[in-house]
Design a protein around this motif. Structure first.
Motif, PDB file in Angstrom:
ATOM      1  N   ASP A 181       0.812  -1.223   0.000  1.00  0.00           N
ATOM      2  CA  ASP A 181       0.000   0.000   0.000  1.00  0.00           C
ATOM      3  C   ASP A 181       0.841   1.267   0.000  1.00  0.00           C
ATOM      4  N   GLY A 182       2.180   1.129  -0.137  1.00  0.00           N
ATOM      5  CA  GLY A 182       3.046   2.290  -0.220  1.00  0.00           C
ATOM      6  C   GLY A 182       3.694   2.703   1.084  1.00  0.00           C
ATOM      7  N   ARG A 183       3.285   2.085   2.201  1.00  0.00           N
ATOM      8  CA  ARG A 183       3.951   2.371   3.472  1.00  0.00           C
ATOM      9  C   ARG A 183       5.342   1.727   3.488  1.00  0.00           C
ATOM     10  N   PHE A 184       6.179   2.201   4.405  1.00  0.00           N
ATOM     11  CA  PHE A 184       7.485   1.593   4.637  1.00  0.00           C
ATOM     12  C   PHE A 184       7.573   1.164   6.091  1.00  0.00           C
ATOM     13  N   VAL A 185       8.253   0.046   6.308  1.00  0.00           N
ATOM     14  CA  VAL A 185       8.435  -0.491   7.660  1.00  0.00           C
ATOM     15  C   VAL A 185       9.906  -0.773   7.886  1.00  0.00           C
ATOM     16  N   THR A 186      10.411  -0.356   9.034  1.00  0.00           N
ATOM     17  CA  THR A 186      11.770  -0.715   9.441  1.00  0.00           C
ATOM     18  C   THR A 186      11.742  -1.211  10.881  1.00  0.00           C
ATOM     19  N   ILE A 187      12.507  -2.252  11.157  1.00  0.00           N
ATOM     20  CA  ILE A 187      12.621  -2.831  12.490  1.00  0.00           C
ATOM     21  C   ILE A 187      14.086  -2.805  12.895  1.00  0.00           C
ATOM     22  N   SER A 188      14.363  -2.325  14.086  1.00  0.00           N
ATOM     23  CA  SER A 188      15.738  -2.270  14.558  1.00  0.00           C
ATOM     24  C   SER A 188      16.273  -3.676  14.816  1.00  0.00           C
ATOM     25  N   GLU A 189      17.546  -3.853  14.522  1.00  0.00           N
ATOM     26  CA  GLU A 189      18.195  -5.137  14.793  1.00  0.00           C
ATOM     27  C   GLU A 189      18.227  -5.440  16.290  1.00  0.00           C
ATOM     28  N   GLU A 190      18.528  -4.431  17.109  1.00  0.00           N
ATOM     29  CA  GLU A 190      18.782  -4.696  18.527  1.00  0.00           C
ATOM     30  C   GLU A 190      18.055  -3.767  19.492  1.00  0.00           C
ATOM     31  N   ALA A 191      17.554  -2.618  19.052  1.00  0.00           N
ATOM     32  CA  ALA A 191      16.994  -1.628  19.984  1.00  0.00           C
ATOM     33  C   ALA A 191      15.713  -2.141  20.639  1.00  0.00           C
ATOM     34  N   ARG A 192      15.743  -2.272  21.942  1.00  0.00           N
ATOM     35  CA  ARG A 192      14.558  -2.713  22.679  1.00  0.00           C
ATOM     36  C   ARG A 192      13.609  -1.544  22.924  1.00  0.00           C
ATOM     37  N   VAL A 193      12.350  -1.866  23.144  1.00  0.00           N
ATOM     38  CA  VAL A 193      11.384  -0.840  23.507  1.00  0.00           C
ATOM     39  C   VAL A 193      11.780  -0.264  24.862  1.00  0.00           C
ATOM     40  N   ARG A 194      11.673   1.036  24.994  1.00  0.00           N
ATOM     41  CA  ARG A 194      12.038   1.687  26.251  1.00  0.00           C
ATOM     42  C   ARG A 194      11.177   1.182  27.394  1.00  0.00           C
ATOM     43  N   ARG A 205      10.544  -7.682  27.762  1.00  0.00           N
ATOM     44  CA  ARG A 205      11.070  -6.506  27.059  1.00  0.00           C
ATOM     45  C   ARG A 205      12.399  -6.815  26.386  1.00  0.00           C
ATOM     46  N   ARG A 206      13.141  -7.772  26.940  1.00  0.00           N
ATOM     47  CA  ARG A 206      14.422  -8.152  26.351  1.00  0.00           C
ATOM     48  C   ARG A 206      14.249  -8.650  24.916  1.00  0.00           C
ATOM     49  N   ASN A 207      13.075  -9.204  24.620  1.00  0.00           N
ATOM     50  CA  ASN A 207      12.802  -9.731  23.281  1.00  0.00           C
ATOM     51  C   ASN A 207      11.984  -8.766  22.424  1.00  0.00           C
ATOM     52  N   GLY A 221       7.348  11.779   5.213  1.00  0.00           N
ATOM     53  CA  GLY A 221       6.284  11.605   6.189  1.00  0.00           C
ATOM     54  C   GLY A 221       6.808  11.277   7.573  1.00  0.00           C
ATOM     55  N   HIS A 222       6.000  11.581   8.592  1.00  0.00           N
ATOM     56  CA  HIS A 222       6.363  11.312   9.980  1.00  0.00           C
ATOM     57  C   HIS A 222       6.106   9.848  10.319  1.00  0.00           C
ATOM     58  N   ALA A 223       7.077   9.206  10.928  1.00  0.00           N
ATOM     59  CA  ALA A 223       6.948   7.795  11.273  1.00  0.00           C
ATOM     60  C   ALA A 223       6.208   7.617  12.585  1.00  0.00           C
ATOM     61  N   ARG A 224       5.487   6.495  12.670  1.00  0.00           N
ATOM     62  CA  ARG A 224       4.811   6.124  13.914  1.00  0.00           C
ATOM     63  C   ARG A 224       5.401   4.810  14.416  1.00  0.00           C
ATOM     64  N   ARG A 225       5.401   4.647  15.718  1.00  0.00           N
ATOM     65  CA  ARG A 225       6.073   3.519  16.341  1.00  0.00           C
ATOM     66  C   ARG A 225       5.172   2.297  16.478  1.00  0.00           C
ATOM     67  N   PHE A 226       5.785   1.129  16.360  1.00  0.00           N
ATOM     68  CA  PHE A 226       5.194  -0.110  16.846  1.00  0.00           C
ATOM     69  C   PHE A 226       6.349  -0.964  17.332  1.00  0.00           C
ATOM     70  N   ALA A 227       6.096  -2.195  17.719  1.00  0.00           N
ATOM     71  CA  ALA A 227       7.158  -3.050  18.253  1.00  0.00           C
ATOM     72  C   ALA A 227       7.037  -4.440  17.659  1.00  0.00           C
ATOM     73  N   TYR A 228       8.150  -5.130  17.658  1.00  0.00           N
ATOM     74  CA  TYR A 228       8.176  -6.519  17.185  1.00  0.00           C
ATOM     75  C   TYR A 228       8.737  -7.394  18.293  1.00  0.00           C
ATOM     76  N   ARG A 229       8.100  -8.541  18.501  1.00  0.00           N
ATOM     77  CA  ARG A 229       8.544  -9.505  19.511  1.00  0.00           C
ATOM     78  C   ARG A 229       9.420 -10.552  18.825  1.00  0.00           C
ATOM     79  N   VAL A 230      10.729 -10.433  18.995  1.00  0.00           N
ATOM     80  CA  VAL A 230      11.669 -11.319  18.341  1.00  0.00           C
ATOM     81  C   VAL A 230      11.813 -12.611  19.141  1.00  0.00           C
ATOM     82  N   SER A 231      12.248 -13.692  18.512  1.00  0.00           N
ATOM     83  CA  SER A 231      12.492 -14.952  19.210  1.00  0.00           C
ATOM     84  C   SER A 231      13.611 -14.761  20.228  1.00  0.00           C
ATOM     85  N   PRO A 232      13.540 -15.420  21.384  1.00  0.00           N
ATOM     86  CA  PRO A 232      14.587 -15.280  22.401  1.00  0.00           C
ATOM     87  C   PRO A 232      15.974 -15.584  21.837  1.00  0.00           C
TER      88      PRO A 232
END
Length: 336
Positions: A181-194, A205-207, A221-232
């Motif tokens: 739909d034209g949006r872009f998504v980026t996920i940090s390799e290591e940055a945990r949610v505050r 939170r470690r994951n 455009g202004h980015a909005r936050r979400f989070a991803y739960r990575v495997s341990p």
């Protein structure tokens, strides 16, 4: 004294020099060899891998010093583009015979820093607009996203999103995906949610990994936050969108003495929403005794109604690793 003056002159005239080896660039005639590889070296007939079917693969080698370190890729028909974490670009055409044609090597025309050191061109992620041919590249260290004209002809601009400002210098925008739909998504390799933004405990939170959704071109455009739960004990290595808006995420883990493993995860489209914690379902896992390496790039294509996943590995330009390019068919019905 003449030697000392020469050294001082180099320091004065060469910007960014700090005594480190010059970032290797592609120069001269391109050269690359390929060799077919089996998914399971013990059983060449094996094809099944979770919800994936192995369709073949190759290992890429070259005598050129700049070759290797491929962290992202884009595939359109029989056209392949590999981007290294040093800003080096490999392009070729390849059909069912697994033989590359029209080989072209180049370097990013510009990017963060001077381009003297590897950290100036730590290009870890890539997204392409199939209609315009424009390309976006995520750079670690500087936590920036740059846009390039088709074919990397020139840089068109860049952005340093506020949401990426605190991402680790070596754990930033490892993934960048352009959604249907034209949006872009980026996920940090290591940055945990505050901690103040996480509803669970420290163990969960470690994951967690910080992620951003751009409503369109990241430069506009202004980015909005979400989070991803990575495997341990895994980190995010790359991501690519499926035609229905779901997101394939490649996770990577390193274990001593020298062993990599990857998990291929699927996030449903409805979870890619601002403010949400997205969780993936396991598609497949690459680990010993199967082919295993530092897989950092994924691309999605369509062939005759089938969804195809391509994976490329970053060999870190080390003799102990390899640059693999693997092809799989995805069976959505087989996902747990």
């Amino acid at each position: 004294m003449r030697i000392l003056l020469s050294c001082l002159l180099i320091l004065a005239l060469v910007p960014g020099w700090s005594g480190e080896q010059r970032l290797p660039l592609f120069e001269g005639r391109p050269q690359m060899d390929v060799r077919r590889v089996d998914l399971d070296p013990r059983d060449p007939s094996r094809r099944a891998l979770g919800a994936l079917t192995y369709l073949g693969g190759i290992v890429l080698t070259s005598r050129l010093p700049a070759f290797g370190g491929y962290s992202s890729l884009a595939v359109a028909g029989d056209h392949f583009l590999l981007l290294s974490d040093g800003g080096n670009v490999v392009r070729f055409r390849m059909g069912a015979d697994w033989t590359p044609h029209d080989l072209r090597f180049s370097n990013l025309p510009s990017g963060p820093g001077t381009g003297w050191e590897k950290r100036d061109r730590d290009s870890e992620s890539l997204a392409v607009d199939p209609k315009t041919g424009q390309l976006w590249v995520g750079f670690e260290g500087y936590n920036q996203i740059w846009r390039y004209a088709p074919g990397f002809a020139r840089a068109e601009g860049y952005v340093a999103p506020q949401g990426m400002k605190t991402w680790p210098k070596n754990g930033g925008a490892e993934s960048l995906a352009r959604m249907p739909d034209g949006r872009f998504v980026t996920i940090s390799e290591e940055a945990r949610v505050r901690r103040k933004s996480w509803r669970g405990g420290d163990e969960s939170r470690r994951n967690s990994r910080q992620a951003l959704i751009f409503p369109g071109d990241p430069l506009e455009g202004h980015a909005r936050r979400f989070a991803y739960r990575v495997s341990p004990r895994y980190d995010v290595a790359d991501a690519a969108a499926l035609p229905d808006g779901a997101l394939v995420v490649v996770e990577r883990r390193f274990r001593l003495p020298f062993r990599f493993s990857n998990r291929i995860m699927l996030i449903s489209a409805d979870q890619i929403t601002p403010g949400r914690v997205a969780r993936g379902r396991l598609i497949a896992e690459l680990d010993s005794p199967l082919i295993h390496d530092n897989f950092e790039g994924v691309a999605v294509t369509q062939e005759g109604g089938a969804t195809i996943l391509w994976l490329v590995s970053d060999d870190n330009q080390l003799i102990l690793q390899k640059s693999y390019l693997l092809k799989f068919r995805l069976d959505r019905a087989a996902i747990r």
